[in-house]
Design a protein around this motif. Sequence first.
Motif, PDB file in Angstrom:
ATOM      1  N   ALA A   1     -25.202  -6.611 -38.135  1.00  0.00           N
ATOM      2  CA  ALA A   1     -24.669  -7.668 -37.555  1.00  0.00           C
ATOM      3  C   ALA A   1     -22.940  -7.564 -37.624  1.00  0.00           C
ATOM      4  O   ALA A   1     -22.321  -7.535 -36.445  1.00  0.00           O
ATOM      5  CB  ALA A   1     -25.330  -8.871 -37.688  1.00  0.00           C
ATOM      6  N   THR A   2     -22.668  -7.361 -38.782  1.00  0.00           N
ATOM      7  CA  THR A   2     -20.998  -7.132 -38.813  1.00  0.00           C
ATOM      8  C   THR A   2     -20.484  -6.256 -38.173  1.00  0.00           C
ATOM      9  O   THR A   2     -19.447  -6.237 -37.401  1.00  0.00           O
ATOM     10  CB  THR A   2     -20.500  -7.533 -40.443  1.00  0.00           C
ATOM     11  N   ALA A   3     -21.106  -4.954 -38.595  1.00  0.00           N
ATOM     12  CA  ALA A   3     -20.738  -3.797 -37.915  1.00  0.00           C
ATOM     13  C   ALA A   3     -20.613  -3.796 -36.471  1.00  0.00           C
ATOM     14  O   ALA A   3     -19.818  -3.490 -35.581  1.00  0.00           O
ATOM     15  CB  ALA A   3     -21.551  -2.655 -38.226  1.00  0.00           C
ATOM     16  N   ASP A   4     -21.696  -4.426 -35.636  1.00  0.00           N
ATOM     17  CA  ASP A   4     -22.031  -4.454 -34.351  1.00  0.00           C
ATOM     18  C   ASP A   4     -21.064  -5.458 -33.594  1.00  0.00           C
ATOM     19  O   ASP A   4     -20.374  -5.357 -32.664  1.00  0.00           O
ATOM     20  CB  ASP A   4     -23.437  -5.033 -33.906  1.00  0.00           C
ATOM     21  N   LEU A   5     -20.361  -6.441 -34.434  1.00  0.00           N
ATOM     22  CA  LEU A   5     -19.526  -7.487 -33.999  1.00  0.00           C
ATOM     23  C   LEU A   5     -18.220  -7.043 -34.045  1.00  0.00           C
ATOM     24  O   LEU A   5     -17.366  -7.016 -32.751  1.00  0.00           O
ATOM     25  CB  LEU A   5     -19.623  -8.793 -34.761  1.00  0.00           C
ATOM     26  N   ALA A   6     -17.925  -6.271 -35.118  1.00  0.00           N
ATOM     27  CA  ALA A   6     -16.799  -5.399 -35.057  1.00  0.00           C
ATOM     28  C   ALA A   6     -16.444  -4.494 -33.982  1.00  0.00           C
ATOM     29  O   ALA A   6     -15.526  -4.378 -33.264  1.00  0.00           O
ATOM     30  CB  ALA A   6     -16.555  -4.730 -36.379  1.00  0.00           C
TER      31      ALA A   6
END
Length: 227
Positions: free
Chosen positions: A151-156
């Motif tokens: 999720a963090t990678a997608d948001l970044a």
Amino acid sequence: MHYRLDSFTDRAGDNGLLPHLLVIAELCRRKPRSYFLPGTDVTFEDGTQEEADIFGVWDGKVLSGEVKTSASEFNEAQLRRDVALSRRLGADVHLLASITPVDEAVRNTARELCDAAGLELEVLDQAGLRPAAHKPVPATAADGLGRLRTATADLAALIEKGKPVSHGQVAWILKTASGGAAPVPGHIAALSWALTEHGDDATDLLLRLLGVLDAAVHEHGATGRKA
């Protein structure tokens, strides 16, 4: 909240229609090119009358058979009557169905009668009509870290595009982080506000967070392999 069957559904249940519908649904699921009539009254040329619980076409083959609420009702006399009716109707397949388990003795008797009549036998019981629900496997700490990392990678990646992140995208990110659970509206609003107010600093923060999460995922993976 109070729930009550309407008169039509109540009468259908009293007359044993629901097991018929379960059987038809499972037959059509297995072979969609099918069509059946539940509870078919038949009058033969000699004037005798019979009823076939299920009668129709099953992927090009004529199927006829009996459906019982309890498999204990399939005694030898009942099985002989059912197989004889399927044969008289010109069926290719005889169906024996119950929403409770059909034991091996009943299956063997039905198979012998069908072999003698030149019919294929199809048996449906609780295992196919009312399978036990599979409980989801609890997520491990490594699972949770992996979802949060994704999720963090997608948001970044979304922020790096330089475009505003929509509420729908925020909801999708939160759902990914939770492993599929629907996010609370307040969480969506809070994360959307944070991205709007601190969008310039969000990219660097998320990249640093990714590094921490990568290390945590690696550590939990190594710990699991050692165990």
